[in-house]
Design a protein around this motif. Structure first.
Motif, mmCIF file in Angstrom:
data_model
loop_
_atom_site.group_PDB
_atom_site.id
_atom_site.type_symbol
_atom_site.label_atom_id
_atom_site.label_comp_id
_atom_site.label_asym_id
_atom_site.label_seq_id
_atom_site.Cartn_x
_atom_site.Cartn_y
_atom_site.Cartn_z
ATOM 1 N N ILE A 280 0.914 -1.268 0.072
ATOM 2 C CA ILE A 280 -0.112 0.114 -0.055
ATOM 3 C C ILE A 280 0.748 1.220 -0.123
ATOM 4 C CG2 ILE A 280 -1.653 1.281 1.319
ATOM 5 C CD1 ILE A 280 -2.872 -1.282 0.277
ATOM 6 N N ARG A 281 1.696 1.321 0.954
ATOM 7 C CA ARG A 281 2.544 2.462 0.991
ATOM 8 C C ARG A 281 3.694 2.634 -0.182
ATOM 9 N NH1 ARG A 281 2.329 3.939 6.208
ATOM 10 N NH2 ARG A 281 1.500 2.544 7.673
ATOM 11 N N LEU A 282 4.146 1.717 -0.744
ATOM 12 C CA LEU A 282 4.839 1.797 -2.120
ATOM 13 C C LEU A 282 4.063 2.231 -3.272
ATOM 14 C CD1 LEU A 282 7.268 -1.591 -1.711
ATOM 15 C CD2 LEU A 282 8.036 1.041 -1.727
ATOM 16 N N GLY A 283 2.806 1.616 -3.478
ATOM 17 C CA GLY A 283 1.895 2.028 -4.140
ATOM 18 C C GLY A 283 1.406 3.416 -4.287
ATOM 19 N N LEU A 284 1.011 3.979 -3.056
ATOM 20 C CA LEU A 284 0.875 5.554 -3.083
ATOM 21 C C LEU A 284 1.963 6.222 -3.443
ATOM 22 C CD1 LEU A 284 -0.975 5.301 0.554
ATOM 23 C CD2 LEU A 284 -2.008 6.158 -1.638
ATOM 24 N N ALA A 285 3.363 5.839 -2.851
ATOM 25 C CA ALA A 285 4.591 6.741 -3.210
ATOM 26 C C ALA A 285 4.912 6.544 -4.476
ATOM 27 C CB ALA A 285 5.644 6.329 -2.388
ATOM 28 N N GLN A 286 4.693 5.751 -5.374
ATOM 29 C CA GLN A 286 5.325 5.412 -6.707
ATOM 30 C C GLN A 286 4.359 5.530 -7.761
ATOM 31 O OE1 GLN A 286 8.140 1.864 -6.750
ATOM 32 N NE2 GLN A 286 8.725 2.459 -4.762
ATOM 33 N N VAL A 287 2.993 5.767 -7.359
ATOM 34 C CA VAL A 287 1.982 5.699 -8.561
ATOM 35 C C VAL A 287 2.342 6.781 -9.620
ATOM 36 C CG1 VAL A 287 0.522 7.108 -7.206
ATOM 37 C CG2 VAL A 287 -0.358 5.759 -9.054
ATOM 38 N N GLU A 288 2.096 6.759 -11.031
ATOM 39 C CA GLU A 288 2.391 7.643 -11.748
ATOM 40 C C GLU A 288 1.103 7.725 -12.823
ATOM 41 O OE1 GLU A 288 5.954 6.552 -13.562
ATOM 42 O OE2 GLU A 288 7.182 7.761 -12.375
ATOM 43 N N LEU A 289 0.694 8.749 -13.277
ATOM 44 C CA LEU A 289 -0.301 8.663 -14.361
ATOM 45 C C LEU A 289 -0.056 10.161 -15.041
ATOM 46 C CD1 LEU A 289 -2.656 7.648 -15.407
ATOM 47 C CD2 LEU A 289 -4.261 8.790 -13.901
ATOM 48 N N PRO A 290 0.453 10.215 -16.159
ATOM 49 C CA PRO A 290 0.699 11.302 -17.016
ATOM 50 C C PRO A 290 -0.732 12.199 -17.350
ATOM 51 C CG PRO A 290 1.778 9.292 -17.949
ATOM 52 C CD PRO A 290 1.047 8.833 -17.010
ATOM 53 N N GLY A 291 -0.465 13.594 -17.236
ATOM 54 C CA GLY A 291 -1.648 14.456 -17.539
ATOM 55 C C GLY A 291 -2.715 14.666 -16.471
ATOM 56 N N ARG A 292 -2.349 14.046 -15.361
ATOM 57 C CA ARG A 292 -3.459 14.235 -14.126
ATOM 58 C C ARG A 292 -2.553 15.284 -13.157
ATOM 59 N NH1 ARG A 292 -4.511 10.136 -17.525
ATOM 60 N NH2 ARG A 292 -6.648 9.354 -17.316
ATOM 61 N N PHE A 293 -2.743 16.760 -13.408
ATOM 62 C CA PHE A 293 -1.790 17.412 -12.737
ATOM 63 C C PHE A 293 -0.474 17.264 -12.599
ATOM 64 C CE2 PHE A 293 -1.191 20.723 -9.086
ATOM 65 C CZ PHE A 293 -1.540 21.712 -9.664
ATOM 66 N N GLN A 294 0.193 17.193 -13.902
ATOM 67 C CA GLN A 294 1.400 16.733 -14.125
ATOM 68 C C GLN A 294 2.300 17.950 -14.046
ATOM 69 O OE1 GLN A 294 2.213 14.469 -17.537
ATOM 70 N NE2 GLN A 294 4.421 14.370 -17.304
ATOM 71 N N ILE A 295 3.356 18.037 -13.284
ATOM 72 C CA ILE A 295 4.160 19.222 -13.190
ATOM 73 C C ILE A 295 5.526 18.854 -13.848
ATOM 74 C CG2 ILE A 295 5.075 21.058 -11.970
ATOM 75 C CD1 ILE A 295 2.757 20.661 -9.677
ATOM 76 N N VAL A 296 5.715 19.702 -14.930
ATOM 77 C CA VAL A 296 6.911 19.238 -15.556
ATOM 78 C C VAL A 296 8.221 20.277 -14.862
ATOM 79 C CG1 VAL A 296 8.295 19.350 -17.680
ATOM 80 C CG2 VAL A 296 5.784 18.795 -17.502
ATOM 81 N N PRO A 297 9.237 19.677 -14.759
ATOM 82 C CA PRO A 297 10.391 20.450 -13.925
ATOM 83 C C PRO A 297 10.893 21.338 -14.878
ATOM 84 C CG PRO A 297 10.727 18.268 -13.391
ATOM 85 C CD PRO A 297 9.543 18.151 -14.629
ATOM 86 N N GLY A 298 11.119 22.619 -14.366
ATOM 87 C CA GLY A 298 11.960 23.514 -15.272
ATOM 88 C C GLY A 298 11.122 24.880 -15.065
ATOM 89 N N GLN A 299 11.829 26.069 -15.845
ATOM 90 C CA GLN A 299 11.223 27.308 -15.855
ATOM 91 C C GLN A 299 10.651 27.703 -17.248
ATOM 92 O OE1 GLN A 299 13.989 29.537 -13.723
ATOM 93 N NE2 GLN A 299 12.849 29.370 -11.885
ATOM 94 N N PRO A 300 9.637 28.441 -17.593
ATOM 95 C CA PRO A 300 8.625 28.711 -16.674
ATOM 96 C C PRO A 300 7.913 27.082 -16.245
ATOM 97 C CG PRO A 300 7.780 28.862 -18.977
ATOM 98 C CD PRO A 300 9.300 28.869 -18.922
ATOM 99 N N ALA A 301 6.955 27.391 -14.871
ATOM 100 C CA ALA A 301 6.488 26.110 -14.655
ATOM 101 C C ALA A 301 5.646 25.660 -15.796
ATOM 102 C CB ALA A 301 5.774 26.118 -13.246
#
Length: 443
Positions: A280-301
């Motif tokens: 459960i804990r690993l699943g919460l920590a490692q889940v990924e889903l592109p396009g759901r409030f996905q923040i791409v690193p860099g500037q501008p945000a």
């Protein structure tokens, strides 16, 4: 009987088989499914989770899959729509099924259907279900495309139904109020089987249907509860408790409700699919889903979010409000013509400074010109935005390039309005953004 060599050819074939894009009902599907493999039919020999709702389905499926994989189970997942590649719709152990294997199952459906007409979604979904049914899986997760009662996914009897948040969408097919829509979503429930509802204020029609058929209904606040602070949260329900959990890796306040529903579903089926707390804990920590409030690193945000109806847009606005301060927010926006565009724009308006409306590569989409007209009708002239703050572009990527060119490093760019909008941006490598400046270090 037609046969093709490539997935692209099969998909083109599926687009031309039925006179309408959507045809609610299961009779045609049941007849084809029964004829698969010379009458052997379609059958799952493992537990099946079915997930319906207006918003939060994809996130719920992703968390469920990630936790089960960390528990050592061989998982199968069907979701729709896809962002970039069709193969995203069918994953085994989190890996898209290869095109050659999918083609064999498309051929099986074509052989079984005879002269029965199927929509694109029905044909492709049946091929994917066939692939999952024959993959010797430990557990299968199915995301409902639209509604529930008459959706093609409901061809399969679920072992555990999950219903996420309910709001008005696809009103022409499902109804124009939450009670009617809830009644349609409740159609995935089965007598005697767990039915998890993660909407904190569910339509009464869902409760009524569960009671009428004798489903094992789990409600937030009655059968499971959550609590916590800024650092961690906890879940408790029906003889099980998970304390001191990390918040889901998927961003947004709405994700805790989705996660709570997932834990309820896993608890409901714990006798068949036991999971250690570490999974459960690993699943919460490692889940990924592109396009759901996905923040791409860099500037501008850069924020990518597939919000495509007023309810999901409201969640997006709340999540944007919770981010740090940005001097200017640039919005790349494309949407389907049958959506409540005016309502979506009005909800986004308070957090947007500059608009970049774009065409999308599908006949269902509103043109950038139509989007501009909606904006002029509902938003132009209000508060700080002036007509020069809105522009039109031929594609989401072109709109994004324009936004990057206009944005200062401290600004924020948001891409939203449709799966097609975000999918087009993700279809090629993202434009290079500058690395964020670290205080105390030279530029």
């Amino acid at each position: 009987m037609h046969t093709y060599d490539t997935l692209e050819q099969w998909l083109a074939h599926c687009e031309n088989l039925h006179p309408t894009t959507i045809d609610m009902g299961l009779e045609r599907l049941r007849s084809v499914a029964a004829r698969l493999h010379d009458g052997a039919g379609l059958r799952f020999d493992c537990p099946v989770f079915t997930v319906a709702g207006t918003n939060g389905k994809g996130s719920t499926c992703a968390m469920l899959e990630c936790m089960l994989r960390h528990g050592g189970y061989r998982t199968g997942l069907f979701t729709s729509p896809h962002l970039v590649h069709f193969t995203e719709r069918c994953k085994i152990d989190h890996q898209p099924l290869d095109e050659a294997t999918l083609c064999r199952h498309f051929e099986a459906v074509e052989k079984a259907r005879g002269d029965t007409s199927l929509t694109y979604f029905e044909f492709t979904m049946l091929a994917i279900l066939d692939a999952l049914a024959q993959a010797r899986l430990d557990v299968v997760i199915l995301e409902v495309g639209m509604g529930g009662r008459l959706d093609a996914v409901n061809l399969v009897d679920t072992d555990c139904a999950i219903i996420t948040s309910i709001d008005v969408d696809h009103a022409e097919f499902l109804g124009d109020n939450r009670e009617d829509i809830g009644r349609e979503k409740a159609g995935i429930m089965r007598a005697g089987k767990p039915a998890i509802v993660s909407d904190p204020v569910p339509p009464h029609s869902i409760i009524e249907h569960a009671e009428a058929i004798g489903a094992d209904l789990w409600l937030v606040g009655r059968d499971f509860t959550t609590g916590g602070d800024q650092q961690q949260w906890n879940w408790q329900g029906r003889g099980r408790r998970y304390p001191a959990l990390a918040y889901p890796a998927l961003r947004g306040a709405n994700q805790m409700l989705n996660a709570a529903g997932v834990l309820a579903a896993l608890t409901a089926l714990r006798d068949r699919l036991p999971l250690p707390a570490q999974a459960i804990r690993l699943g919460l920590a490692q889940v990924e889903l592109p396009g759901r409030f996905q923040i791409v690193p860099g500037q501008p945000a850069l924020v990518l979010d597939v919000a495509h109806n007023p309810h999901s847009v409201a969640a997006l606005v709340a999540n944007l409000d919770a981010m740090p301060y940005y001097p200017v927010t640039h919005m790349v926006f494309g949407a389907m013509a049958d959506k409540e565009i005016g309502d979506m724009l009005q909800r986004l308006h308070p957090v947007v400074d500059k608009w970049y409306f774009c065409d999308l590569p599908t006949p269902r989409a509103a043109s950038s010109d139509q989007l501009m007209q909606h904006w002029q009708q509902h938003c132009a002239g209000q508060s700080r935005i002036v007509p020069s703050d809105a522009s039109q572009h031929a594609s989401p990527r072109a709109a994004l390039q324009a936004a990057i060119a206009a944005a200062d490093p401290a600004d924020r760019i948001v891409v939203s309005g449709s799966f097609f909008t975000v999918g087009d941006v993700l279809s090629e490598p993202l434009p290079k953004l500058s690395a964020p400046h670290m205080p105390g270090l030279p530029d």
